[in-house]
Scaffold this active site. Structure first.
Site, PDB file in Angstrom:
ATOM      1  N   HIS A  91     -20.745 127.257 131.840  1.00 40.57           N
ATOM      2  CA  HIS A  91     -20.631 125.813 132.113  1.00 40.57           C
ATOM      3  C   HIS A  91     -21.833 125.053 131.547  1.00 40.57           C
ATOM      4  O   HIS A  91     -22.328 124.100 132.157  1.00 40.57           O
ATOM      5  CB  HIS A  91     -20.519 125.535 133.616  1.00 40.57           C
ATOM      6  CG  HIS A  91     -19.281 126.075 134.254  1.00 40.57           C
ATOM      7  ND1 HIS A  91     -18.166 125.307 134.503  1.00 40.57           N
ATOM      8  CD2 HIS A  91     -18.974 127.320 134.694  1.00 40.57           C
ATOM      9  CE1 HIS A  91     -17.229 126.053 135.088  1.00 40.57           C
ATOM     10  NE2 HIS A  91     -17.691 127.283 135.206  1.00 40.57           N
ATOM     11  N   ASN A 107     -12.940 124.224 139.837  1.00 39.66           N
ATOM     12  CA  ASN A 107     -12.460 124.121 138.466  1.00 39.66           C
ATOM     13  C   ASN A 107     -11.219 123.241 138.427  1.00 39.66           C
ATOM     14  O   ASN A 107     -10.672 122.876 139.469  1.00 39.66           O
ATOM     15  CB  ASN A 107     -12.095 125.508 137.918  1.00 39.66           C
ATOM     16  CG  ASN A 107     -13.325 126.321 137.496  1.00 39.66           C
ATOM     17  OD1 ASN A 107     -14.398 125.767 137.243  1.00 39.66           O
ATOM     18  ND2 ASN A 107     -13.166 127.626 137.426  1.00 39.66           N
TER      19      ASN A 107
END
Ligand code: HEM
Length: 702
Positions: free
Chosen positions: A85, A158
């Site tokens: 990420h 997510n």
């Protein structure tokens, strides 16, 4: 010349008055309301353009503390990027609770209707490095930090409700496999390579997630148009200590929307910052994106009766089986003042829960609870990252933790331990048995084993359910994505292994992919660990297109104009679009703009080369006869039209655009996605049509 022999002439650079030094260098001085430039120590700086040297042409001197401080600090500007990420974009906002949820949880944030809690949200891609492009096919992170009155709660989710693996011990392998291959350090920000498909095809538990990642969910049009999920089963705990299982959902108020793959590839070239620019523009213009937080709550009885293990993060609970109840709204209304200080230094951690919220035994979640704290210490350089304003709670906090690198909120006074007998004045904080966080007292016994529960063994049923819940357009995209990805794998055995799993999901899909890959014959189906359930009911909530927003609000119209454009028509289209809540950009042969039919000068936002149609949700071509003749010679103008057509976009046009359509290879018979704009009154109808977002009935789209 000043008294040190420096020239100090004033010149104009454009509209900027600056001083010019002896060597022609530019100086700007701190008069007329500017702050004085200082060193980190606060010493005013007289000259920030020249190092201290022995004579004007002599060697630089070590004595130059300002130079050394400036360069030393620059040398240390980078911190390690997140191990996953790495590329992300954040914004501030608030969460507003609809109704008290006291029956379910004692979490302070859910006790009062209308309670507004500050939040910071960071969206991200997973695999790419910090500088990678926004439209990678990838999962998007959706991490929310709630600064509640009883501590920070991080919901680190997510945009996909399931995950690749069931046990956190596999996470390093998963991430190694998807990131660049270690010998060559490519490909970046994409899963289309052997290592990834090798790994997942040996881990059939990933197949449900693979269906999601190959679907349009993995190429969202904007962060504003995607759902978010806490993924794991968590617990809500009320004041009586009763616990209820919960799954967290974020639903975008503007509806979901994705791009098509051919468009994603081109957006990455045209604007690698497409998603961050979109969020920035929306918030800066006051068009604040909103999501609703929804809960799926259930008890042990439901968990026992459900087809799958609620501790298995590769499974979801369909909304048709257990509806999602909205409990509040998230509004993002402020960009960080500084990207690094806030978005880069924010430290999300799944273990940040507050009284009233607790974990389940999901082995992925349990592993995450170790990983995040550990990684922040490395990434942010020490144990005091919670002192950074973006990470610090906004409620009062008191503890005896002290010292370490960069400590700047050490406890005050004599007592730095407890228990102590120093009294209320200097004795410091004490425990709060009733108010404090209490882990749910769940019974646990059994042998210590490295063993996965058999209830985790069904790898295909929900993958099949997801695939079968999609529209035919979405199914086609999944097939094409698999073919694209696997075509980039060099090893035939890996391609075949993936198809052997697809045979357990949907035979038509397996056949489509096998044909797309040019496999001679279908391989044998992979042996399933548990017999797949073939009869799970499709669930409409899993499809993007079945939940189409039917609104053009928040979307973007690109209008290609030339000299001679009909001002009345242009204004009518622009007004209709803005009234529908969309934004508009004009694209022209030069960014300086065009001379309209009535002689007025109309500025443009983009030159045609820098404003391809992939950047817009719909387009309009408003051109004059002379203007179109010039456009015919410009390849970007032809691509503008050809791409809009291939990407199923709605297109408003004046009859004068026809030669450009012909040059771009569009069919003579235009479909209903093309709306003729003969007069200003036609503008409304065109914008109404755009609310469908794409004209999917175009047979030769991308
Ligand atoms: C359901 C599964 C998972 C979800 C939804 C998830 C989500 C996320 C998100 C959203 C971020 C970015 C946070 C940010 O914006 O700063 C992140 C970062 C990260 N995740 Fe996960 N993750 C999952 C699984 C895991 C697992 C199993 C591990 C390790 C065992 C892990 C380790 C990490 C690490 C080390 C980072 C980088 C954090 C940082 O440097 O700030 N994740 N994850």
């Amino acid at each position: 010349m000043d008294k040190k022999g420096r020239s100090n002439s004033s010149v104009m650079l454009g509209e900027q008055a600056v001083n010019r030094g002896a060597g022609g260098e530019t100086h700007q001085t701190a008069d007329a309301g500017y702050d004085t430039l200082t060193t980190q120590q606060g010493t005013p700086v007289s000259d920030d353009q020249n190092t201290l040297r022995q004579g004007a042409r002599g060697p630089a001197l070590m004595e130059d503390a300002h130079f050394r401080e400036k360069i030393f600090h620059f040398d240390h500007e980078r911190i390690p990027e997140r191990v996953v990420h790495a590329r992300g974009y954040g914004a501030h906002g608030f969460f507003e609770t609809y109704e008290p949820l006291t029956d379910l949880t004692r979490a302070d944030i859910f006790q009062r209707a209308g309670e507004k809690t500050p939040v910071f949200v960071r969206f991200s891609t997973v695999a790419g490095n910090k500088g990678s492009a926004d439209l990678a096919r990838d999962v998007r992170g959706f991490a929310v930090k709630f600064y509640t009155k009883e501590g920070n709660w991080d919901l680190v989710g997510n945009n996909i409700p399931v995950f690749f693996i069931q046990d956190a011990i596999n996470f390093p392998d998963l991430v190694h496999s998807v990131k660049q291959e270690p010998d060559r350090d490519f490909p970046q920000a994409q899963s289309a390579h052997d290592n990834f498909w090798d790994f997942v095809s040996l881990m059939p538990e990933s197949m449900h997630m693979i269906m999601w990642v190959m679907s349009d969910r993995a190429i969202p049009r904007s962060f504003r148009f995607m759902e978010g999920f806490g993924v794991h089963t968590f617990r809500l705990v009320n004041a009586e200590g009763q616990s209820t299982f919960v799954k967290f959902h974020w639903k975008p108020k503007l509806g979901m929307q994705s791009v098509v793959w051919n468009e994603a590839v081109k957006i990455n070239g045209a604007d690698p910052d497409f998603h961050r620019r979109d969020l920035w523009n929306a918030i800066q213009s006051g068009d604040y994106p909103e999501w609703e937080l929804g809960l799926q709550t259930f008890d042990q009885e439901f968990a026992d009766s459900f087809d799958f293990d609620i501790l298995d993060a590769t499974k979801l609970i369909p909304e048709d089986v257990l509806p999602v109840t909205p409990v509040g709204r998230l509004v993002l209304d402020r960009m960080p003042e500084n990207f690094f200080a806030e978005t880069e230094q924010v430290a999300f951690m799944t273990q940040n829960v507050v009284p009233g919220i607790d974990f389940s035994n999901d082995p992925l979640l349990q592993g995450r609870n170790f990983s995040y704290l550990d990684t922040q210490i490395k990434r942010l350089g020490g144990p005091n990252f919670a002192h950074l304003p973006i990470n610090a709670p906004k409620c009062p906090f008191h503890h005896f933790q002290q010292d370490g690198h960069m400590a700047f909120t050490n406890p005050k006074g004599r007592a730095n331990y407890e228990p102590n007998s120093w009294g209320t004045e200097i004795g410091g904080p004490r425990e709060a048995p009733m108010q404090g966080f209490q882990t749910i007292a769940q019974e646990a016994e059994g042998p210590k084993v490295r063993l996965r529960a058999e209830s985790f063994a069904d790898h295909y049923s929900q993958a099949r359910q997801f695939y079968r819940s999609q529209t035919s357009v979405e199914q086609k995209h999944i097939g094409a994505a698999l073919v694209f990805e696997l075509s980039n794998c060099e090893t035939l055995a890996i391609r075949e292994r993936v198809v052997s799993h697809l045979l357990n999901i949907d035979t038509d899909l397996a056949q489509t992919v096998a044909t797309g890959l040019g496999l001679g014959a279908l391989p044998k189906a992979a042996p399933p660990a548990a017999k797949p359930k073939m009869d799970l009911k499709p669930s409409d909530a899993l499809s993007i297109l079945k939940n189409g927003p039917k609104q053009f609000k928040g979307r973007k119209l690109g209008i290609l104009i030339t000299d001679g454009v009909d001002t009345g028509l242009l204004k009518a289209v622009e007004t209709a679009a803005t009234e529908a809540g969309a934004t508009v950009e004009r694209i022209a042969p030069t960014v300086g703009g065009v001379k309209a039919s009535d002689g007025t000068h109309l500025p443009a936002h983009r030159k045609i080369d820098g404003g391809p149609s992939v950047l817009f949700d719909a387009v309009a071509i408003l051109v004059s006869e002379a203007g179109v003749a010039a456009l015919l010679k410009l390849p970007p103008a032809r691509d503008f039209v050809a791409d809009a057509y291939a990407h199923y976009k709605f297109c408003g046009f004046t009859q004068t655009a026809m030669p450009l359509f012909a040059k771009a290879g569009l069919p003579k018979e235009l479909d209903k996605g093309f709306v003729k704009l003969a007069q200003p009154a036609d503008a409304k109808g065109f914008v109404q049509a755009c609310a469908a977002l794409r004209f999917w009935d175009r047979p030769d789209g991308a």
